[in-house]
Enzyme design. Structure first.
Site, PDB file in Angstrom:
ATOM      1  CG  PHE A  41     103.671  40.822  13.214  1.00 27.80           C
ATOM      2  CD1 PHE A  41     102.659  41.427  14.161  1.00 27.80           C
ATOM      3  CD2 PHE A  41     104.904  41.612  12.755  1.00 27.80           C
ATOM      4  CE1 PHE A  41     103.024  42.613  14.519  1.00 27.80           C
ATOM      5  CE2 PHE A  41     105.000  42.989  13.306  1.00 27.80           C
ATOM      6  CZ  PHE A  41     104.153  43.402  14.300  1.00 27.80           C
TER       7      PHE A  41
ATOM      8  CG  ASP B 197     106.147  39.989   5.684  1.00 31.36           C
ATOM      9  OD1 ASP B 197     107.253  40.012   5.347  1.00 31.36           O
ATOM     10  OD2 ASP B 197     105.382  40.381   6.466  1.00 31.36           O
TER      11      ASP B 197
ATOM     12  CE  LYS C 259     111.570  41.471  12.031  1.00 34.74           C
ATOM     13  NZ  LYS C 259     111.627  41.985  13.215  1.00 34.74           N
TER      14      LYS C 259
HETATM   15  N1  PLP Z   1     106.662  41.458   8.609  1.00 35.04           N
HETATM   16  C1  PLP Z   1     107.058  40.357   9.392  1.00 35.04           C
HETATM   17  C2  PLP Z   1     107.076  38.840   8.897  1.00 35.04           C
HETATM   18  C3  PLP Z   1     107.737  40.693  10.610  1.00 35.04           C
HETATM   19  O1  PLP Z   1     108.354  39.673  11.448  1.00 35.04           O
HETATM   20  C4  PLP Z   1     107.797  42.164  10.906  1.00 35.04           C
HETATM   21  C5  PLP Z   1     108.367  42.490  12.129  1.00 35.04           C
HETATM   22  O2  PLP Z   1     108.497  41.460  13.077  1.00 35.04           O
HETATM   23  C6  PLP Z   1     107.234  43.019  10.091  1.00 35.04           C
HETATM   24  C7  PLP Z   1     106.502  42.727   8.825  1.00 35.04           C
HETATM   25  C8  PLP Z   1     107.075  44.421  10.505  1.00 35.04           C
HETATM   26  O3  PLP Z   1     108.627  44.988  10.408  1.00 35.04           O
HETATM   27  P1  PLP Z   1     109.010  46.218  11.128  1.00 35.04           P
HETATM   28  O4  PLP Z   1     108.937  45.986  12.517  1.00 35.04           O
HETATM   29  O5  PLP Z   1     110.356  46.408  10.387  1.00 35.04           O
HETATM   30  O6  PLP Z   1     108.011  47.323  10.525  1.00 35.04           O
END
Ligand code: PLP
Length: 402
Positions: free
Chosen positions: A148, A233, A262
């Site tokens: 994700f 990520d 986050k």
């Molecule tokens: N990357 C990862 C690993 C995530 O867990 C998330 C959100 O859960 C995102 C990207 C996307 O982040 P945002 O919701 O702040 O756009």
């Protein structure tokens, strides 16, 4: 129609006189309306107290309304909130240096930071940087099935969940997905069109699946051999959630770029891309931007988060508390196993239990968790959670599973 709130009648009273719900319905009906938080605790508008064992979603790692972060935000709000990116401000500058120091200490080397507002945006800028670095014809990004990376179009295309793509086809091109943890499959996907591999060090939304150390090391080596960028990520795993400042430290790898968000703002909307200096050098002025990049208010929150996480030794706390929860919860009946790292845990249910039912049962008992897939409950409490709060949560989970 207003959304139906499952556990309280607050929607009806708040929306009195409204003929429809004020929100575009992308999130589904909310279960509770919260109006106040303190540490691990939340209070709903009907006065009911909850323990938040999800920290938003792995966001408020230093607890709700943390007074240190609240003071830093309030003081900055009275000093300087924003100037345009034609100019600098001392808070963003200091915070970028702090992030780079953390990356150097973590073994990633020296680099530079681009601030943005969310995890998806951090991924967008990472994708653009990979394309610019690779050059024309070498623009493909390889990522993992089950991953994700966010909901904006390119981050969604990189997300390895085809069902989420379907309503928005055609997706932007240039993305390739391989099974997470399968090094041979990944290596087989690396042809001359690939600019970068992007992986989570623990797949969070994908079910709390920790990346195997040998796998992550193997991916790094395969990328190095071919001059392909190795990017991680760390939006969910970064800022001490897994018991290290960054999840990649568990594998001793040295990524070329890292996405962050986050936990870095404890609830203030902020994200960042960090990239090694020679990689960041692919960008020139005009290649990317954002009105709110490095805004003083948001970076003041991150500066305070880093200082506070250092002061309390957050990596050690996340490790110790994660171990405590894992040990206790593993022993409960109907729990097959607990996986994850630090305070990012997946409780794998057995005996035909449905995670969504367990989530609803726990919510009505006053514990916030989430059903990350059909059979797994995700726990990601604040790193500041107390032993008595952990014990309270364990007994609620035990009762719900019984
Ligand atoms: N990357 C990862 C690993 C995530 O867990 C998330 C959100 O859960 C995102 C990207 C996307 O982040 P945002 O919701 O702040 O756009």
């Amino acid at each position: 129609m207003v959304h139906a709130f499952r556990s309280s009648g607050v929607a009806a009273s708040l929306m009195q006189g409204q003929s429809f719900c004020p929100f575009i319905p992308v999130f589904g009906p909310p279960d509770v309306m919260f109006e106040r938080g303190e540490g691990t605790q939340l209070w709903a508008t009907d006065g009911k107290r909850y323990l938040d064992f999800l920290s938003g979603i792995a966001v408020v790692s230093l607890g709700h309304s943390n007074p240190v972060i609240a003071d830093a935000i309030a003081e900055q709000a009275r000093t300087l909130v924003h100037v345009s990116n034609f100019f600098a401000n001392p808070v963003a500058t200091e915070t970028a240096i702090m992030i780079n120091d953390l990356m150097r200490d973590a073994g990633a080397g020296d680099g530079q930071v681009f601030f943005c507002n969310s995890g998806a945006e951090a991924n967008e800028v990472g994708i653009k940087l990979a394309r610019k670095f690779g050059g024309r014809g070498r623009h493909v990004v390889v990522s993992a099935l089950g991953s994700f990376h966010g909901r904006t179009l390119a981050a969604l295309a990189m997300t390895g969940q085809p069902a989420k793509h379907e309503p928005f086809q055609p997706m932007p091109e240039g993305f390739r997905h391989v099974p997470y943890g399968d090094l041979d499959a990944l290596v087989a996907s690396l042809d001359a069109s690939v600019s970068a591999v992007v992986l989570e060090t623990v797949q969070g939304e994908g079910g709390v699946i920790p990346g195997d150390v040998a796998y992550l090391q193997g991916v790094e080596a395969a990328c190095r051999k071919r001059g392909i960028l190795f990017i991680v990520d760390e939006v969910q795993t970064g800022f001490c959630r897994t018991g290290r400042w960054f999840g990649f430290e568990h594998a001793g790898v040295s990524p070329d770029a890292v996405m962050l968000a986050k936990g870095m703002g404890n609830g203030m909307p902020i994200g960042a891309l960090w990239a090694k200096r020679e990689v960041a050098a692919a960008f020139v002025p005009g290649d990317h931007g954002s009105t709110y990049s490095g805004t003083a208010l948001a970076t003041a929150a991150t500066r305070a988060v880093i200082a506070e996480m250092k002061r309390i030794d957050a990596p050690r706390l996340a490790t110790e508390k994660g171990e405590y929860l894992r040990t206790q919860i593993s022993q409960l009946p109907q729990v097959d196993h607990v996986r994850g790292r630090g305070l990012l845990l997946g409780v794998q249910l057995s005996g035909g239990l449905v995670a969504k039912d367990v989530y609803l049962k726990l919510l009505s008992a006053g514990l916030v968790v989430n059903a990350v897939n059909d059979t797994t409950i995700r726990l990601a409490p604040p790193i500041t959670v107390s032993t008595s709060e952990m014990d309270e949560a364990i007994s609620m989970i035990s009762a719900a599973l019984a």
